[in-house]
Each structure stands twice: as C-alpha cells, then as structure tokens.
Design a protein around this motif. Structure first.
Motif, short mmCIF file in Angstrom:
data_model
loop_
_atom_site.label_atom_id
_atom_site.label_comp_id
_atom_site.label_asym_id
_atom_site.label_seq_id
_atom_site.Cartn_x
_atom_site.Cartn_y
_atom_site.Cartn_z
N ILE A 134 0.82 -1.22 0.00
CA ILE A 134 0.00 0.00 0.00
C ILE A 134 0.85 1.27 0.00
N SER A 135 2.13 1.14 0.28
CA SER A 135 3.08 2.25 0.16
C SER A 135 4.47 1.64 0.04
N GLU A 136 5.47 2.51 -0.01
CA GLU A 136 6.84 2.01 -0.17
C GLU A 136 7.27 1.13 1.00
N LYS A 137 6.70 1.40 2.20
CA LYS A 137 7.13 0.69 3.40
C LYS A 137 6.06 -0.22 4.02
N LYS B 149 14.15 0.14 5.74
CA LYS B 149 15.40 -0.38 5.18
C LYS B 149 15.44 -1.91 5.20
N ASP B 150 14.40 -2.52 4.66
CA ASP B 150 14.31 -3.98 4.52
C ASP B 150 14.19 -4.72 5.85
N SER B 151 13.97 -4.00 6.94
CA SER B 151 13.81 -4.64 8.26
C SER B 151 12.40 -4.39 8.79
N LEU B 152 11.77 -5.44 9.30
CA LEU B 152 10.44 -5.32 9.86
C LEU B 152 10.49 -4.54 11.17
N VAL B 153 9.70 -3.47 11.29
CA VAL B 153 9.69 -2.65 12.51
C VAL B 153 8.36 -2.74 13.25
N SER B 154 7.29 -3.14 12.53
CA SER B 154 5.98 -3.21 13.17
C SER B 154 5.08 -4.20 12.45
N LYS B 155 4.30 -4.95 13.22
CA LYS B 155 3.37 -5.93 12.63
C LYS B 155 2.08 -5.94 13.42
N ILE B 156 0.95 -5.83 12.70
CA ILE B 156 -0.38 -5.85 13.32
C ILE B 156 -1.15 -7.02 12.72
N THR B 157 -1.81 -7.80 13.56
CA THR B 157 -2.67 -8.89 13.10
C THR B 157 -4.04 -8.77 13.74
N ALA B 158 -5.07 -9.29 13.03
CA ALA B 158 -6.43 -9.28 13.57
C ALA B 158 -7.22 -10.38 12.87
N MET C 49 1.84 1.47 -9.43
CA MET C 49 3.28 1.25 -9.58
C MET C 49 3.98 1.34 -8.23
N LEU C 50 3.57 2.32 -7.42
CA LEU C 50 4.15 2.46 -6.08
C LEU C 50 3.83 1.26 -5.21
N ARG C 51 2.67 0.66 -5.47
CA ARG C 51 2.25 -0.49 -4.68
C ARG C 51 2.81 -1.81 -5.21
N GLY C 52 3.51 -1.73 -6.31
CA GLY C 52 4.09 -2.96 -6.86
C GLY C 52 3.06 -3.91 -7.43
N SER C 53 1.98 -3.37 -8.01
CA SER C 53 0.92 -4.21 -8.57
C SER C 53 1.45 -5.09 -9.70
N SER C 54 0.96 -6.31 -9.76
CA SER C 54 1.37 -7.25 -10.81
C SER C 54 0.59 -7.03 -12.12
N GLN D 211 -17.55 -4.39 3.30
CA GLN D 211 -16.40 -3.58 3.69
C GLN D 211 -15.61 -4.22 4.84
N SER D 212 -15.36 -5.52 4.71
CA SER D 212 -14.65 -6.25 5.76
C SER D 212 -13.70 -7.28 5.16
N ALA D 213 -12.74 -7.72 5.99
CA ALA D 213 -11.78 -8.73 5.56
C ALA D 213 -11.40 -9.57 6.78
N TYR D 214 -10.83 -10.76 6.51
CA TYR D 214 -10.51 -11.70 7.59
C TYR D 214 -9.03 -12.09 7.56
N ASN D 215 -8.53 -12.44 8.77
CA ASN D 215 -7.11 -12.80 8.94
C ASN D 215 -6.22 -11.69 8.38
N PHE D 216 -6.40 -10.51 8.95
CA PHE D 216 -5.71 -9.31 8.50
C PHE D 216 -4.29 -9.25 9.06
N VAL D 217 -3.33 -8.90 8.19
CA VAL D 217 -1.93 -8.72 8.61
C VAL D 217 -1.40 -7.43 7.99
N TYR D 218 -0.84 -6.57 8.85
CA TYR D 218 -0.24 -5.32 8.38
C TYR D 218 1.22 -5.30 8.82
#
Length: 368
Positions: A163-166, A191-200, A269-274, A179-186
């Motif tokens: 959804i963005s560069e990071k 700099k290629d290192s994971l700094v935050s992770k949210i799950t629901a 393009m910013l989102r890296g869409s296939s 307007q809902s989704a399941y098993n959500f992960v953010y």
C-alpha cells in the motif's frame, strides 16, 4: 476556420468525403440491431433466470453498443472504405478523376480528411464515452450473466498488497460489499527490516468515522533489545487504504478517464501491482487505435481503387482478411504484454507499425 478549410476542398473532395463519412456511420448503425439481436439471443435465458429489471437491461445495451463500436471500429472503418471506393472504381469514377490530371496523392486528400475526423471521433469515444460504457457493460455481465461473476470481478482470497513504499497488507478473505476482511496482517518495514506488525482475525471499515475496527487485535513493535507487544479484543485504527483498493475489479483500467487512469497507474506502480502491464495496454490503446484510422484508410484505398475482374466481392474479401488480421495482431500482442514482460508500448504499436509498412508498400504500387 472550418469554412475556410471547407472552401479549399473541391467538389470531388466534398463528394468523396461525404461518401466516406456517410458509409462509415451507416456501417456503425447497421451493427446496432444485428449486434443487439445476436447478444439477446445468447443472453435472454440468463436475464430471465436472474429476473434482471428492464431498466438495467436497457442501459446495458446502450453500453453494449458503445463498447463494441469502439472495439470493432477498425473493422467498420476498413470495410466502409472498401465498400464505397470499390463502387467508385467499378463505375470508372476513379479512372476519370485520375485521367483529369489529379495525382493519386491528391486523390487521397479527402480520405485523409475523413480519417482525421474519424480519428478525433474515436479519441472522444475512447477517452470519455467508452470508460463509462465499459463500466456498465462489464458490471452487468459479471453481476447477471457470468456464473459466480461477483467473485470473478476481483480477487477475494489471499490478497497481498503493497500500500506504500514501506507498508504491506495481507488478508485471507475479503468482502467488498460488507467492507470487511478476515485474517488481516499489516507489516511496516524500514530499510528492509520489519519494525511493526499488526494482526487481527477480522477488520471492518466504519463509514461514519472513516476508520477500521479490528477484532482480536495484536500489535508487535520490533525493538533493538526488546519487542513491544499490545493486544485487545477490539481496536479502532486508521489506515491509508480502502477495502476496494486492496483488490480492484479486473477491468478497472477500462472504466477510468485519462487523468484518473494516469493517477491510478502511478499509485499501482508504487504499490508494486502485478497488473501494471494490463493497465498500460489500456492507456496506450487510447492513442494507438484512433491513429490506425489513417493507416487503414490508406490500405483500403490502395486495395480497392483498382477495378478488378471479380468486382467488389474480391475487394471486400481482401478487406475482411486485412481488417481481421489487424484486430488479431492487436489482440495477440496486447495479451502478450499483459501476460509477460513484453513492453506494453511496443505491443500496442506493433500492429500500426506492421500495417503502416504495408500501407506504404500498397500506396507505392497503387500510384504506379
């Protein structure tokens, strides 16, 4: 300005230009009842089974006519020019025109003027009318005519998006209508290192407050020595994405106006869409298809301006073959660009390049 230009056209020019435009638009108008009749005969059972309201069917066929007129415009244009130019040749009118001292290049002038008008008409159609018609036409087909169409309109399972560069988002299942989704992960990276992770377990958009409700919320912030963990049964948060943006409909690019399409492609393009190549093919075709009016016009005149033993039938046979070859080549390279790393810009313009070379060759022979 138009009056000054019109005054420069001779009587013969105006005669040919009038035949050009009248035949082309007559060909388009003939398509309407034929196309609708064929489509109704194929779709009537589905329409009745799904009890589609008459108003929706009515507007669907308006969109249907505009959508296919734009799609098949090269064929209509080519056949209409072949038709009336062959009649001119059979009536020896072209022989009389050229015998009066007019060069073949000068004879082409009203055809080029006609091609310019058709090109502008096709651009207006492609830029402003076709996007809205494509939306109505495609939506109707997916909602009422295709089995499981609602699910096929967009990817709803195992959706992974940048959804963005990071920032990256994953959901196992998505329901756009709710307007809902399941098993959500953010996940957020620096700099290629994971700094935050949210799950629901689920995430639901709140229309009034413009935020999301996360059920069984868990957040983990990665620290240098220790991680910070936060949990809650329910948590309200804001994110810089919308549920629909996670999985746009498969035909989204066809429904956007030029400015909207450019902005959408930049965002994807910013989102890296296939699907970037698919969107670029749609963008470039808005220019390449109208320009083909000039190429097809020259080919059609070169093929049909000579009187043949077989008469108009031979010219029409050649015309149908060339027109369908153009459409076939256009589809082949368009699909190649969408499904591979082949350049979309090159893929879209190859048919015009190939047939442009053919037009030049035929024009040189026709002059002789």
């Amino acid at each position: 300005m138009f009056k000054q230009f019109s005054s420069k056209l001779t009587l013969i020019d105006k005669y040919i230009l009038k035949r050009y435009m009248v035949t082309f638009f007559s060909m388009l108008l003939l398509f309407i009842p034929i196309g609708i009749t064929i489509d109704v005969s194929e779709k009537i059972n589905k329409i009745l089974e799904n009890k589609v309201p008459f108003s929706k069917v009515f507007f669907y066929y308006i969109d249907f006519v505009i959508y296919f007129a734009n799609l098949l415009f090269p064929i209509f244009l080519f056949l209409s020019i072949i038709w009336f130019t062959s009649k001119l040749a059979n009536n020896t009118e072209i022989v009389a025109i050229l015998s009066s001292g007019i060069s073949f290049q000068r004879f082409l002038r009203p055809y080029i003027v006609g091609a310019t008008l058709v090109c502008l008409f096709a651009m207006v159609m492609g830029f402003y009318l076709v996007p809205k018609s494509s939306d109505g036409f495609r939506s109707f087909r997916y909602l009422y005519l295709i089995g499981g169409g609602r699910e096929e309109m967009r990817q709803t399972n195992d959706v992974y998006r940048q959804i963005s560069e990071k920032e990256f988002v994953y959901v196992s299942n998505l329901n756009v209508e709710a307007q809902s989704a399941y098993n959500f992960v953010y996940e957020k990276f620096e700099k290629d290192s994971l700094v935050s992770k949210i799950t629901a377990s689920s995430i639901t958009y709140n229309e009034k407050t413009k935020d999301y409700t996360l059920s069984n919320y868990n957040k983990r912030e990665i620290g240098v020595l220790n991680d910070k963990i936060e949990s809650d049964i329910s948590k309200r948060m804001k994110f810089n994405f919308e549920i629909e943006e996670l999985t746009p409909v498969v035909y989204i690019a066809e429904t956007l106006l030029p400015g909207e399409l450019n902005a959408f492609i930049e965002k994807e393009m910013l989102r890296g869409s296939s699907n970037i190549n698919t969107y670029l093919v749609v963008k470039y075709k808005k220019w390449s298809v109208p320009v083909s009016a000039f190429i097809l016009t020259i080919i059609a005149v070169a093929v049909s301006s000579m009187k043949r033993r077989g008469g108009m039938g031979v010219n029409l046979a050649i015309g149908i073959g060339v027109a369908f070859s153009y459409v076939f080549l256009d589809k082949i390279f368009g699909t190649l660009a969408e499904k591979s790393t082949f350049s979309p810009l090159l893929a879209v313009w190859i048919p015009n390049i190939v047939f442009g070379i053919l037009a030049y060759y035929l024009l040189q022979n026709a002059k002789r």
